[in-house]
Write an enzyme that holds these catalytic residues in place. Structure first.
Site, short mmCIF file in Angstrom:
data_model
loop_
_atom_site.label_atom_id
_atom_site.label_comp_id
_atom_site.label_asym_id
_atom_site.label_seq_id
_atom_site.Cartn_x
_atom_site.Cartn_y
_atom_site.Cartn_z
N ARG A 149 0.86 -1.18 0.00
CA ARG A 149 0.00 0.00 0.00
C ARG A 149 0.90 1.24 0.00
NH1 ARG A 149 -2.05 -3.48 4.18
NH2 ARG A 149 -4.11 -4.32 3.65
N LYS A 173 -1.92 -2.16 7.80
CA LYS A 173 -3.16 -1.56 8.29
C LYS A 173 -3.64 -2.29 9.55
CE LYS A 173 -6.76 -2.27 5.69
NZ LYS A 173 -7.89 -2.92 6.35
N HIS A 245 -1.90 2.41 -5.87
CA HIS A 245 -2.62 1.16 -5.60
C HIS A 245 -2.73 0.29 -6.86
CE1 HIS A 245 -4.32 -0.24 -1.85
NE2 HIS A 245 -5.26 -0.88 -2.52
N ARG A 248 -0.20 -2.33 -6.77
CA ARG A 248 -0.57 -3.41 -5.84
C ARG A 248 -1.55 -4.37 -6.50
NH1 ARG A 248 -1.01 -4.79 -0.28
NH2 ARG A 248 -3.13 -5.07 0.51
N HIS A 271 -4.28 -9.21 3.58
CA HIS A 271 -5.73 -9.20 3.71
C HIS A 271 -6.14 -10.10 4.88
CE1 HIS A 271 -6.34 -8.13 -0.83
NE2 HIS A 271 -6.04 -7.08 -0.09
N TYR A 280 -9.52 -10.53 -7.27
CA TYR A 280 -8.58 -10.78 -8.36
C TYR A 280 -8.98 -11.98 -9.21
CZ TYR A 280 -6.01 -7.29 -5.83
OH TYR A 280 -5.68 -6.12 -5.20
#
Length: 304
Positions: A149, A173, A245, A248, A271, A280
């Site tokens: 990120r 995050k 992004h 990414r 994630h 994806y």
């Protein structure tokens, strides 16, 4: 994480990635600030990470009683959807409370990606004869090579890079730590950048451990990274709107296309839910659909 912080990030996103006009930008921000005011006044100061679908639905119901036009109401929904799509895309929220709102049909949200050829075009557009160019080259390679990120990129610490075992410790995050594998190619670029560029420059003592610095020897901002990538894309002749992004997304998509297991991609992206990573697979399915449409003999006959 406050409304004002996320609204400011959203403003930068609309301005630098979506290229919104001033009027449209002002309208979207005005709509989200109204939702913020309602949340602070009537929802006991509930923040953007915790406001629910039911909260937003009640807010829109209260507004609808004030006899605004249908066009205005549709824009409120578009603004709210755009805001929470942004938070979802930037992985600030795992869920999207605006998904079930009735309004303009946006369909499945699929992030933009670059082909490997486009990534190379962007990298080849960098003037690596300058120290600034060498820094930007290293940044792009780390973004794409590690799937970071933008916040993780600008906070990346030299002390978290293990050149011997080839991995980077990322404080992601939600204070979640993960270890991202580092390709030998990328590791060499980082070493060369530190030795040939970074060590020559004056560095602010507060940022001595931060890898990528601005010309004043301080940490870089998200906005500057957005601007660098936008300018490089234009120089490379790539017309689609891209952001940090996008690299990414491209990292994950290219891994999946080349046979990587979705669970490993989930780990590398950080994630917490496999559902977030599964977007994806939709990109891969879109690609397969295009192959069938373009190359299946029945479609060729039909398109004659």
């Amino acid at each position: 994480m406050t409304w004002d912080e996320k609204i400011k990030d959203f403003e930068n996103f609309l301005k630098f990635e979506r290229n919104f006009s001033e009027n449209t930008l002002d309208a979207y921000l005005r709509d989200i600030k109204k939702l913020r005011d309602y949340s602070e006044r009537d929802l006991e100061n509930t923040g953007p990470l915790h406001i629910s679908y039911e909260n937003i639905q009640e807010y829109l119901f209260q507004l609808s009683k004030q006899k605004f036009s249908e066009r205005t109401q549709a824009r409120w929904i578009s603004s709210i959807k755009a805001f929470f799509n942004y938070l979802s895309e930037d992985e600030i929220r795992e869920d999207n409370p605006s998904t079930l709102l009735e309004g303009p049909k946006l369909g499945l949200y699929l992030p933009d990606t670059l082909s490997f050829h486009d990534v190379e075009r962007i990298i080849n557009a960098i003037d690596v004869s300058t120290d600034l160019g060498k820094r930007n080259h290293c940044m792009i390679e780390v973004l794409y090579g590690c799937g970071l990120r933008v916040s993780e990129l600008i906070d990346m610490r030299i002390s978290n890079i293990n050149f011997k075992e080839l991995y980077i410790k990322i404080d992601g995050k939600g204070d979640k730590t993960r270890f991202v594998p580092l390709a030998e190619f990328t590791a060499k670029l980082i070493k060369d950048f530190i030795r040939d560029v970074r060590m020559k420059n004056k560095i602010n003592k507060r940022f001595e451990d931060i890898l990528f610095l601005n010309s004043r020897g301080s940490a870089m901002s998200r906005v500057i990274v957005f601007i660098i990538i936008k300018e490089l894309a234009e120089k490379a002749g790539i017309s689609k709107k891209i952001s940090p992004h996008t690299f990414r997304h491209s990292f994950a998509t290219h891994l999946l296309q080349n046979g990587a297991d979705l669970r490993y991609i989930q780990e590398m992206l950080g994630h917490s839910s496999i559902a977030t990573t599964e977007i994806y697979t939709h990109l891969k399915n879109e690609e397969l659909r295009d192959v069938i449409i373009n190359y299946h003999p029945r479609n060729r006959v039909a398109n004659g």
